[in-house]
Design a protein around this motif. Structure first.
Motif, short mmCIF file in Angstrom:
data_model
loop_
_atom_site.label_atom_id
_atom_site.label_comp_id
_atom_site.label_asym_id
_atom_site.label_seq_id
_atom_site.Cartn_x
_atom_site.Cartn_y
_atom_site.Cartn_z
N PHE A 29 -15.44 12.56 7.69
CA PHE A 29 -16.83 11.42 7.25
C PHE A 29 -16.42 10.54 7.48
O PHE A 29 -16.40 11.16 5.32
CB PHE A 29 -18.14 11.87 7.17
CG PHE A 29 -19.19 10.51 7.21
CD1 PHE A 29 -19.26 10.16 8.57
CD2 PHE A 29 -19.18 9.79 5.93
CE1 PHE A 29 -20.49 8.71 8.52
CE2 PHE A 29 -20.24 9.15 5.90
CZ PHE A 29 -20.22 8.31 7.33
N SER A 94 -14.94 19.31 4.89
CA SER A 94 -16.21 18.54 4.41
C SER A 94 -17.39 18.20 5.65
O SER A 94 -18.05 19.73 5.77
CB SER A 94 -16.27 16.91 3.54
OG SER A 94 -17.04 16.74 2.85
N TYR A 98 -19.33 21.66 7.49
CA TYR A 98 -20.46 21.83 7.59
C TYR A 98 -20.75 22.06 9.64
O TYR A 98 -21.29 23.00 9.82
CB TYR A 98 -21.78 19.96 8.19
CG TYR A 98 -21.80 19.15 6.89
CD1 TYR A 98 -21.18 20.47 5.48
CD2 TYR A 98 -21.83 18.06 6.37
CE1 TYR A 98 -21.26 19.67 3.93
CE2 TYR A 98 -21.79 17.50 5.48
CZ TYR A 98 -21.66 17.99 4.03
OH TYR A 98 -21.47 17.39 3.11
N ARG A 132 -28.86 8.99 3.49
CA ARG A 132 -27.81 8.87 5.07
C ARG A 132 -28.12 8.06 5.98
O ARG A 132 -27.66 6.61 6.25
CB ARG A 132 -27.79 9.99 5.73
CG ARG A 132 -26.49 11.38 4.13
CD ARG A 132 -26.88 11.76 5.49
NE ARG A 132 -26.34 13.43 4.69
CZ ARG A 132 -25.04 13.91 3.89
NH1 ARG A 132 -24.11 13.05 4.94
NH2 ARG A 132 -24.48 14.57 3.47
C1 MLT Z 1 -17.03 13.97 4.27
O1 MLT Z 1 -16.36 13.90 3.60
O2 MLT Z 1 -17.26 14.55 5.43
C2 MLT Z 1 -18.94 13.45 3.87
O3 MLT Z 1 -18.94 12.38 2.81
C3 MLT Z 1 -20.03 14.50 3.89
C4 MLT Z 1 -20.83 13.87 3.67
O4 MLT Z 1 -20.84 12.70 3.34
O5 MLT Z 1 -22.19 15.46 2.80
#
Ligand code: MLT
Length: 263
Positions: A29, A94, A98, A132
């Motif tokens: 992200f 990252s 997830y 967020r």
């Molecule tokens: C990412 O690098 O994908 C995000 O910054 C992860 C996050 O915001 O938890």
């Protein structure tokens, strides 16, 4: 880039190489599949390599209010079904990590191996979720220039090369404010993946930039300790985007892992 309407939306993806083994890349992200160009170049000689854009980031279609990991995992599964890929090595960085956890919960049989890069297994606490939502609203109000100003210093180590800074900004500016907001809201709703660690039965690699400030090495150590047989590799001279900041070391770890997976 090829495109198809899958799982109710337009998905764009990069598709390179023609080997009989597939590697699927899941991006961070608020970037898109273009963050994987150096890894695609390193792997395409031996493997079929697929890297998709999530809804609202890069070129893929309009997102809903929240791009939940559940929804995005459905997009990945629909894409692999469309491409008739039944098993693959999956590498996620990252947010991509997830997503790899969620994909594993939904379809463990898909995985020949998994690489968790610069990511963490835990869910957000309440202040993290509130941040967020605040970020999502501000992104919608102020646009992608603000998103890039906020994110680039967090994604890269202090003193990162000017060319790398420019590249990270461009990858962000290719998205949409709605895609950024939806991704933040989706990540806020992600479940805790700590209980998933002990269920992972395929070979696993854990990679982290030595100077990753967003998901620091201590998070990588927790993943590696929780997944049976996982190998942990720390990438020197790299922050959160370790694949872009030190591609030589990152590619060496990833290609050794992927090439060594059982057929
Ligand atoms: C990412 O690098 O994908 C995000 O910054 C992860 C996050 O915001 O938890």
């Amino acid at each position: 880039m090829p495109v198809a309407t899958l799982n109710g939306t337009e998905i764009h993806w990069r598709d390179a190489g023609s080997g009989s083994s597939a590697v699927v890349f899941l991006h961070a992200f608020p970037l898109h599949s273009g963050m994987w160009t150096r890894q695609i170049a390193a792997l395409e000689r031996k493997h079929r390599v697929i890297a998709l854009d999530y809804r609202g980031l890069g070129k893929s279609g309009t997102p809903p209010e929240a791009s939940t990991l559940d929804l995005l995992a459905g997009d990945v599964r629909a894409l692999l079904a469309h491409l008739r890929i039944g098993r693959a090595a999956v590498a996620g960085l990252s947010m991509g990590g997830y997503l790899a956890f969620e994909l594993y919960r939904q379809a463990p049989g898909l995985f020949r191996g998994v690489a968790f890069c610069d990511t963490k297994a835990g869910a957000d606490d309440e202040p993290g979720k509130a941040n967020r939502e605040k970020f999502a609203r501000t992104a919608l109000e102020k646009g992608l220039g603000w998103v890039a100003d906020e994110m680039v210093p967090k994604l890269l180590r202090p003193g990162a090369d000017a060319a790398v800074v420019k590249e990270a900004r461009h990858l962000i500016l290719d998205g949409t404010p709605a895609g950024v907001a939806a991704a933040q809201r989706g990540m806020a709703r992600r479940p805790d993946s700590v209980p998933t660690l002990a269920t992972i039965g395929c070979p696993a690699l854990v990679v982290v930039g030595a100077e990753d400030g967003m998901t620091p090495p201590v998070e990588a150590k927790k993943i590696a300790a929780g997944v049976k047989g996982a190998k942990l590799v720390t990438i020197p001279d790299a922050g959160h985007l370790s694949n872009i900041e030190n591609p030589e070391a990152f590619n060496a770890a990833l290609t050794a892992f992927v090439d060594g997976l059982p057929a």
